[in-house]
Design a protein around this motif. Structure first.
Motif, short mmCIF file in Angstrom:
data_model
loop_
_atom_site.label_atom_id
_atom_site.label_comp_id
_atom_site.label_asym_id
_atom_site.label_seq_id
_atom_site.Cartn_x
_atom_site.Cartn_y
_atom_site.Cartn_z
N GLU A 143 0.83 -1.21 0.00
CA GLU A 143 0.00 0.00 0.00
C GLU A 143 0.86 1.25 0.00
OE1 GLU A 143 -2.68 0.50 3.31
OE2 GLU A 143 -3.56 2.31 2.43
N ASN A 144 1.91 1.22 0.81
CA ASN A 144 2.79 2.36 0.91
C ASN A 144 3.48 2.68 -0.43
OD1 ASN A 144 4.21 4.38 2.20
ND2 ASN A 144 5.91 3.00 2.72
N SER A 147 0.93 4.00 -3.06
CA SER A 147 0.53 5.41 -2.87
C SER A 147 1.62 6.33 -3.38
CB SER A 147 0.30 5.76 -1.41
OG SER A 147 -0.43 4.77 -0.80
N GLN A 148 2.87 5.98 -3.12
CA GLN A 148 3.96 6.85 -3.57
C GLN A 148 4.07 6.86 -5.09
OE1 GLN A 148 6.81 4.87 -0.93
NE2 GLN A 148 7.21 6.86 0.02
N LEU A 150 1.65 6.34 -7.19
CA LEU A 150 0.48 7.04 -7.75
C LEU A 150 0.69 8.55 -7.78
CD1 LEU A 150 -2.29 4.82 -6.19
CD2 LEU A 150 -2.02 5.29 -8.64
N ALA A 151 1.60 9.06 -6.97
CA ALA A 151 1.86 10.49 -6.95
C ALA A 151 2.85 10.92 -8.04
CB ALA A 151 2.38 10.90 -5.58
N LEU A 187 -5.93 -3.41 -2.44
CA LEU A 187 -5.31 -2.14 -2.82
C LEU A 187 -6.36 -1.19 -3.39
CD1 LEU A 187 -2.47 -0.93 -2.84
CD2 LEU A 187 -2.21 -1.78 -5.17
N GLN A 190 -8.19 0.19 -0.52
CA GLN A 190 -7.39 1.11 0.29
C GLN A 190 -7.21 2.46 -0.40
OE1 GLN A 190 -4.13 -1.59 0.45
NE2 GLN A 190 -4.58 -2.35 2.51
N ILE A 191 -7.16 2.44 -1.73
CA ILE A 191 -6.93 3.69 -2.48
C ILE A 191 -8.05 3.84 -3.52
CG2 ILE A 191 -5.18 5.08 -3.68
CD1 ILE A 191 -3.07 3.04 -2.84
#
Ligand code: PLP
Length: 237
Positions: A143-144, A147-148, A150-151, A187, A190-191
């Motif tokens: 997940e971590n 998320s990174q 995706l940015a 996932l 979560q996002i």
């Protein structure tokens, strides 16, 4: 090369049969032709028979073939381990990378991807059976890292990739594939903002594509069953 034609027909039959068994559309599974160690001529033959997605593991070998085949509308997928000093050439020459396993690599790929090109499609490689020798992240880190990634502006995270442990135990392999499908579902939950773009499970090779499709594979990566046996010198990673 009538062999490749025959092999493609057989692969489409296998894909269709296993998709139908789990009430999926055969078109929901992409046949990615793994062309490592194969000649540009073999790739061209497969292309003319309708395959447009090719996967390569060895960068230099791939770049030579990409140059030779630049007039064909091929989507190139990088599926080998990726070191940071190689990211620029991958960002400039490929459409997909299946083997992202750390932020540093993702960051470099995004920085080096030209803005005139579509974002580079990416999958995070998961070490699903926790093998010491294999690349990929642990499920807990997913997940971590997602998320990174995706940015990052010039990457498009599409999903997950795995190479499960070699095994003759179908049950165990099916479990590994099923775990991947669960991870992708988690996932998405979560996002939620990225849920619709997270549409890819890259899993299943020549010997286990049926099991992978049953558990939800959307890209199967096929070398041997398409082009025949590879020379034993170059191993898969
Ligand atoms: C070589 C390779 C494949 C294809 O394997 P086959 O058994 O020849 O179908 C798939 N995925 C990766 C990452 C590979 O390196």
């Amino acid at each position: 090369m009538p062999n490749i034609e025959h092999n493609i027909a057989k692969l489409y039959q296998r894909i269709a049969a296993s998709a139908e068994k789990s009430a999926r559309k055969p078109e929901s599974v992409l046949l990615l032709a793994v062309s490592k160690t194969r000649s540009a001529q073999e790739i061209q033959t497969a292309y003319q028979l309708g395959l447009h997605h090719f996967g390569e593991n060895y960068l230099q070998d791939a770049l030579d073939k990409i140059e030779q085949l630049k007039d064909l509308a091929i989507y190139w997928h990088f599926i080998g381990p990726l070191q940071s000093n190689k990211t620029r050439l991958v960002a400039e020459n490929f459409d997909w990378v299946h083997t992202i396993d750390r932020l540093k690599i993702a960051q470099r790929l995004s920085d080096q991807r030209s803005s005139d090109k579509a974002p580079l499609n990416c999958c995070i490689q998961v070490n699903i059976d926790r093998e010491v020798s294999k690349s990929g992240i642990a499920a807990e880190e997913l997940e971590n890292l997602a998320s990174q990634i995706l940015a990052l502006p010039h990457l498009r995270l599409r999903g997950l990739m795995a190479i499960p442990a070699l095994s003759n135990d179908h049950h165990q392999q099916a479990q590994s594939f099923a775990k991947m499908a669960t991870l992708l579902r988690q996932l998405r939950a979560q996002i939620p903002a990225a849920a619709s773009q997270l549409d890819t499970l890259s899993m299943g090779m020549s010997v286990d594509l049926e099991l992978a499709i049953k558990e939800g594979a959307s890209i199967v990566r096929i070398g041997t069953a398409l082009f025949g046996p590879r020379s034993p010198i170059k191993k898969i990673n």
